[in-house]
Design a protein around this motif. Structure first.
Motif, PDB file in Angstrom:
ATOM      1  N   VAL A 160      35.134 -43.865  -1.591  1.00 52.13           N
ATOM      2  CA  VAL A 160      34.280 -43.017  -2.423  1.00 52.13           C
ATOM      3  C   VAL A 160      32.958 -42.812  -1.701  1.00 52.13           C
ATOM      4  CG1 VAL A 160      33.101 -42.788  -4.639  1.00 52.13           C
ATOM      5  CG2 VAL A 160      35.324 -43.924  -4.531  1.00 52.13           C
ATOM      6  N   ILE A 161      32.579 -41.562  -1.550  1.00 53.20           N
ATOM      7  CA  ILE A 161      31.288 -41.269  -0.935  1.00 53.20           C
ATOM      8  C   ILE A 161      30.451 -40.535  -1.977  1.00 53.20           C
ATOM      9  CG2 ILE A 161      30.137 -40.079   0.974  1.00 53.20           C
ATOM     10  CD1 ILE A 161      33.009 -40.292   2.354  1.00 53.20           C
ATOM     11  N   CYS A 162      29.319 -41.142  -2.353  1.00 53.07           N
ATOM     12  CA  CYS A 162      28.454 -40.534  -3.359  1.00 53.07           C
ATOM     13  C   CYS A 162      27.287 -39.873  -2.637  1.00 53.07           C
ATOM     14  CB  CYS A 162      27.907 -41.587  -4.319  1.00 53.07           C
ATOM     15  SG  CYS A 162      29.191 -42.567  -5.123  1.00 53.07           S
ATOM     16  N   VAL A 163      27.120 -38.596  -2.837  1.00 55.84           N
ATOM     17  CA  VAL A 163      26.006 -37.892  -2.205  1.00 55.84           C
ATOM     18  C   VAL A 163      25.146 -37.293  -3.288  1.00 55.84           C
ATOM     19  CG1 VAL A 163      25.386 -36.312  -0.343  1.00 55.84           C
ATOM     20  CG2 VAL A 163      27.749 -37.074  -0.563  1.00 55.84           C
ATOM     21  N   ASP A 164      23.868 -37.639  -3.282  1.00 58.00           N
ATOM     22  CA  ASP A 164      22.957 -37.005  -4.224  1.00 58.00           C
ATOM     23  C   ASP A 164      21.877 -36.262  -3.463  1.00 58.00           C
ATOM     24  OD1 ASP A 164      21.317 -36.125  -6.136  1.00 58.00           O
ATOM     25  OD2 ASP A 164      21.092 -38.027  -7.188  1.00 58.00           O
ATOM     26  N   PRO A 165      22.121 -35.002  -3.161  1.00 56.62           N
ATOM     27  CA  PRO A 165      21.148 -34.257  -2.374  1.00 56.62           C
ATOM     28  C   PRO A 165      20.005 -33.731  -3.212  1.00 56.62           C
ATOM     29  CG  PRO A 165      23.177 -32.981  -2.637  1.00 56.62           C
ATOM     30  CD  PRO A 165      23.258 -34.163  -3.556  1.00 56.62           C
ATOM     31  N   THR A 193      29.264 -35.669  -6.002  1.00 55.64           N
ATOM     32  CA  THR A 193      27.966 -35.076  -5.688  1.00 55.64           C
ATOM     33  C   THR A 193      27.432 -34.241  -6.845  1.00 55.64           C
ATOM     34  OG1 THR A 193      26.756 -33.699  -4.138  1.00 55.64           O
ATOM     35  CG2 THR A 193      28.987 -33.022  -4.601  1.00 55.64           C
ATOM     36  N   VAL A 194      26.111 -34.223  -6.960  1.00 52.36           N
ATOM     37  CA  VAL A 194      25.464 -33.369  -7.949  1.00 52.36           C
ATOM     38  C   VAL A 194      25.574 -31.929  -7.451  1.00 52.36           C
ATOM     39  CG1 VAL A 194      23.272 -32.804  -9.041  1.00 52.36           C
ATOM     40  CG2 VAL A 194      23.844 -35.174  -8.594  1.00 52.36           C
ATOM     41  N   GLY A 195      26.004 -31.062  -8.327  1.00 49.47           N
ATOM     42  CA  GLY A 195      26.178 -29.665  -7.911  1.00 49.47           C
ATOM     43  C   GLY A 195      24.863 -28.931  -7.825  1.00 49.47           C
ATOM     44  N   VAL A 196      24.419 -28.623  -6.610  1.00 52.62           N
ATOM     45  CA  VAL A 196      23.231 -27.786  -6.438  1.00 52.62           C
ATOM     46  C   VAL A 196      23.440 -26.842  -5.271  1.00 52.62           C
ATOM     47  CG1 VAL A 196      21.341 -29.112  -7.474  1.00 52.62           C
ATOM     48  CG2 VAL A 196      22.175 -29.741  -5.215  1.00 52.62           C
ATOM     49  N   ARG A 247      30.320 -45.806  -0.665  1.00 49.50           N
ATOM     50  CA  ARG A 247      29.101 -45.627   0.118  1.00 49.50           C
ATOM     51  C   ARG A 247      28.253 -44.536  -0.525  1.00 49.50           C
ATOM     52  NH1 ARG A 247      27.366 -47.424   5.414  1.00 49.50           N
ATOM     53  NH2 ARG A 247      25.685 -46.044   6.030  1.00 49.50           N
ATOM     54  N   SER A 248      26.970 -44.804  -0.683  1.00 51.19           N
ATOM     55  CA  SER A 248      26.051 -43.784  -1.202  1.00 51.19           C
ATOM     56  C   SER A 248      25.221 -43.208  -0.069  1.00 51.19           C
ATOM     57  CB  SER A 248      25.102 -44.393  -2.237  1.00 51.19           C
ATOM     58  OG  SER A 248      25.818 -44.813  -3.364  1.00 51.19           O
ATOM     59  N   LEU A 249      25.033 -41.919  -0.084  1.00 50.98           N
ATOM     60  CA  LEU A 249      24.228 -41.226   0.921  1.00 50.98           C
ATOM     61  C   LEU A 249      23.160 -40.431   0.183  1.00 50.98           C
ATOM     62  CD1 LEU A 249      27.191 -39.650   2.956  1.00 50.98           C
ATOM     63  CD2 LEU A 249      25.941 -41.721   3.566  1.00 50.98           C
ATOM     64  N   ALA A 250      21.933 -40.521   0.649  1.00 56.09           N
ATOM     65  CA  ALA A 250      20.860 -39.890  -0.114  1.00 56.09           C
ATOM     66  C   ALA A 250      20.286 -38.626   0.523  1.00 56.09           C
ATOM     67  CB  ALA A 250      19.730 -40.894  -0.328  1.00 56.09           C
ATOM     68  N   THR A 251      20.420 -38.491   1.831  1.00 54.11           N
ATOM     69  CA  THR A 251      19.710 -37.404   2.505  1.00 54.11           C
ATOM     70  C   THR A 251      20.393 -36.065   2.318  1.00 54.11           C
ATOM     71  OG1 THR A 251      19.713 -39.053   4.228  1.00 54.11           O
ATOM     72  CG2 THR A 251      18.439 -37.053   4.641  1.00 54.11           C
ATOM     73  N   LEU A 267      25.429 -30.757   1.778  1.00 53.85           N
ATOM     74  CA  LEU A 267      25.529 -32.082   1.167  1.00 53.85           C
ATOM     75  C   LEU A 267      24.783 -33.157   1.926  1.00 53.85           C
ATOM     76  CD1 LEU A 267      29.287 -32.517   0.258  1.00 53.85           C
ATOM     77  CD2 LEU A 267      27.359 -32.174  -1.263  1.00 53.85           C
ATOM     78  N   HIS A 268      25.129 -33.284   3.192  1.00 52.93           N
ATOM     79  CA  HIS A 268      24.610 -34.348   4.046  1.00 52.93           C
ATOM     80  C   HIS A 268      24.938 -33.916   5.461  1.00 52.93           C
ATOM     81  CE1 HIS A 268      24.580 -38.185   6.192  1.00 52.93           C
ATOM     82  NE2 HIS A 268      23.767 -38.617   5.250  1.00 52.93           N
ATOM     83  N   PRO A 269      24.007 -34.101   6.407  1.00 51.50           N
ATOM     84  CA  PRO A 269      24.253 -33.553   7.754  1.00 51.50           C
ATOM     85  C   PRO A 269      25.539 -34.067   8.404  1.00 51.50           C
ATOM     86  CG  PRO A 269      22.225 -34.882   7.672  1.00 51.50           C
ATOM     87  CD  PRO A 269      22.687 -34.688   6.268  1.00 51.50           C
ATOM     88  N   LYS A 270      25.997 -35.251   7.997  1.00 49.71           N
ATOM     89  CA  LYS A 270      27.174 -35.826   8.669  1.00 49.71           C
ATOM     90  C   LYS A 270      28.346 -36.038   7.710  1.00 49.71           C
ATOM     91  CE  LYS A 270      25.553 -36.764  12.923  1.00 49.71           C
ATOM     92  NZ  LYS A 270      24.183 -36.291  12.787  1.00 49.71           N
ATOM     93  N   ILE A 271      28.359 -35.288   6.636  1.00 47.65           N
ATOM     94  CA  ILE A 271      29.387 -35.561   5.624  1.00 47.65           C
ATOM     95  C   ILE A 271      30.811 -35.347   6.167  1.00 47.65           C
ATOM     96  CG2 ILE A 271      29.221 -33.244   4.566  1.00 47.65           C
ATOM     97  CD1 ILE A 271      29.855 -36.500   2.632  1.00 47.65           C
TER      98      ILE A 271
END
Ligand SMILES: Nc1nc2c(ncn2[C@@H]2O[C@H](COP(=O)(O)OP(=O)(O)O)[C@@H](O)[C@H]2O)c(=O)[nH]1
Ligand SMILES: [Mg+2]
Length: 302
Positions: free
Chosen positions: A76-81, A143-146, A109-113, A120-124
């Motif tokens: 699970v990869i959580c991304v909150d951009p 991920t939060v939809g934005v 793993r959570s990713l914040a950037t 989403l994230h530069p290296k997703i």
């Protein structure tokens, strides 16, 4: 250095995967070699998106339980951009999925950037590939939809689940263009709350015209996530949409990423400080500097 790390990742060592992700995130020398050396099989990626608080983590938690019971290994990869300081939301994800942090068949793993391109994230993409290489046969990206991140999640995921809540009338209005195009499955969560049936009915009505243009039917699933209600139906809807997954969005995403990498590769000899020095020299010599002439004549660009 990266060879040993890769070996450990491929052997299914969870800690090595965590280290490899940091290695790639930090662009530690050797990370490009490591990424060049992995080849992965087709592993289904499930994207779960929607507004904050809709219940994405709670749903993910229940899906993990289902997949683990079927002997799957889940990453699970959580991304909150949405925020560079998303400790609150990361904490929420951790609490929601706490049961799984010590399970060897689950990697979280959570990713914040936020990605520089607004994605989403530069290296997703790279991180997803690493998880596949480590032997996880289910990948979930929460991920939060934005904005732009929605396009990216749709490209990355073989099945995109959009989570809404009955009070989400405004979202339904604004999502007409965006979310509708990316969703393979809609979840209306918190249907223990009033107004759920009316909301589901409206959503289905709104989707009706889309059924004609969308290649496959978009399912609408009602859940009460914290009670586990509707999760079986959701898992089924996800399986169905995975069978119909088309690769076009993924190809576009990879084209975009490859384009970025080519750009980076082509620019690798260009150093701004060196440019500045050359410009100052030219000005001292000729009294002026013409960037257009420079670009036409520079040996750097040949
Ligand atoms: N009433 C109700 N609350 C829920 C339901 N699902 C999740 N919640 C709660 O909603 C809050 C936000 O959930 P979370 O999964 O963290 O949402 P996320 O931000 O989308 O990941 C938590 O307090 C959950 O316990 C549901 O079906 N009904
Ligand atoms: Mg969450």
């Amino acid at each position: 250095m990266w060879q040993k790390m890769l070996e450990a990742v491929l052997s299914g060592d969870t800690k090595a995967l965590a280290r490899a992700i940091s290695f790639v995130e930090n662009e530690t020398p050797g990370y490009e070699e490591l990424l060049s050396a992995i080849s992965t099989n087709a592993v289904p990626v499930i994207g779960i998106t929607g507004p904050p608080g809709a219940g994405k983590s709670t749903i993910t938690d229940k899906l993990i339980g289902k997949y683990i019971a079927a002997d799957d290994k889940v990453a699970v990869i959580c991304v909150d951009p949405s925020s560079p300081f998303n400790f609150g939301s990361v904490l929420g994800d951790r609490i929601r999925m706490s049961e799984w942090y010590t399970n060897n068949n689950v990697f979280i793993r959570s990713l914040a950037t936020r990605g520089s391109m607004g994605g989403l994230h530069p290296k997703i993409i790279e991180i997803t590939e690493l998880a596949k290489a480590a032997g996880y046969n289910r990948i979930i990206i929460e991920t939060v939809g934005v904005g732009q991140s929605e396009v990216e999640i749709a490209g990355l995921a073989d099945s995109t689940v959009v989570v809404l809540v009955p009070e989400g009338g405004d979202e339904v209005q604004t999502m007409k263009s965006g979310l509708m195009e990316i969703a393979d499955v809609f979840v209306v969560n918190k249907t223990d709350r009033p107004g759920a049936d009316g909301f589901v009915k409206n959503l289905r009505q709104m989707l009706a015209p889309a059924f004609h243009s969308h290649k496959n039917e978009i399912s609408v699933v009602k859940t009460v996530a914290h009670e586990g209600e509707g999760i079986d139906e959701l898992a089924e809807a996800i399986e169905k949409s995975l069978q119909h997954a088309d690769g076009e969005k993924k190809s576009w995403l990879l084209a975009e990423r490859t384009w970025q990498l080519i750009q980076k590769h082509r620019m690798k000899d260009i150093d701004k400080l060196q440019l500045k020095t050359e410009i100052e020299q030219a000005i001292r010599h000729n009294g002026s500097f013409n960037p257009y002439q420079f670009v036409r004549n520079s040996a750097l660009l040949k």
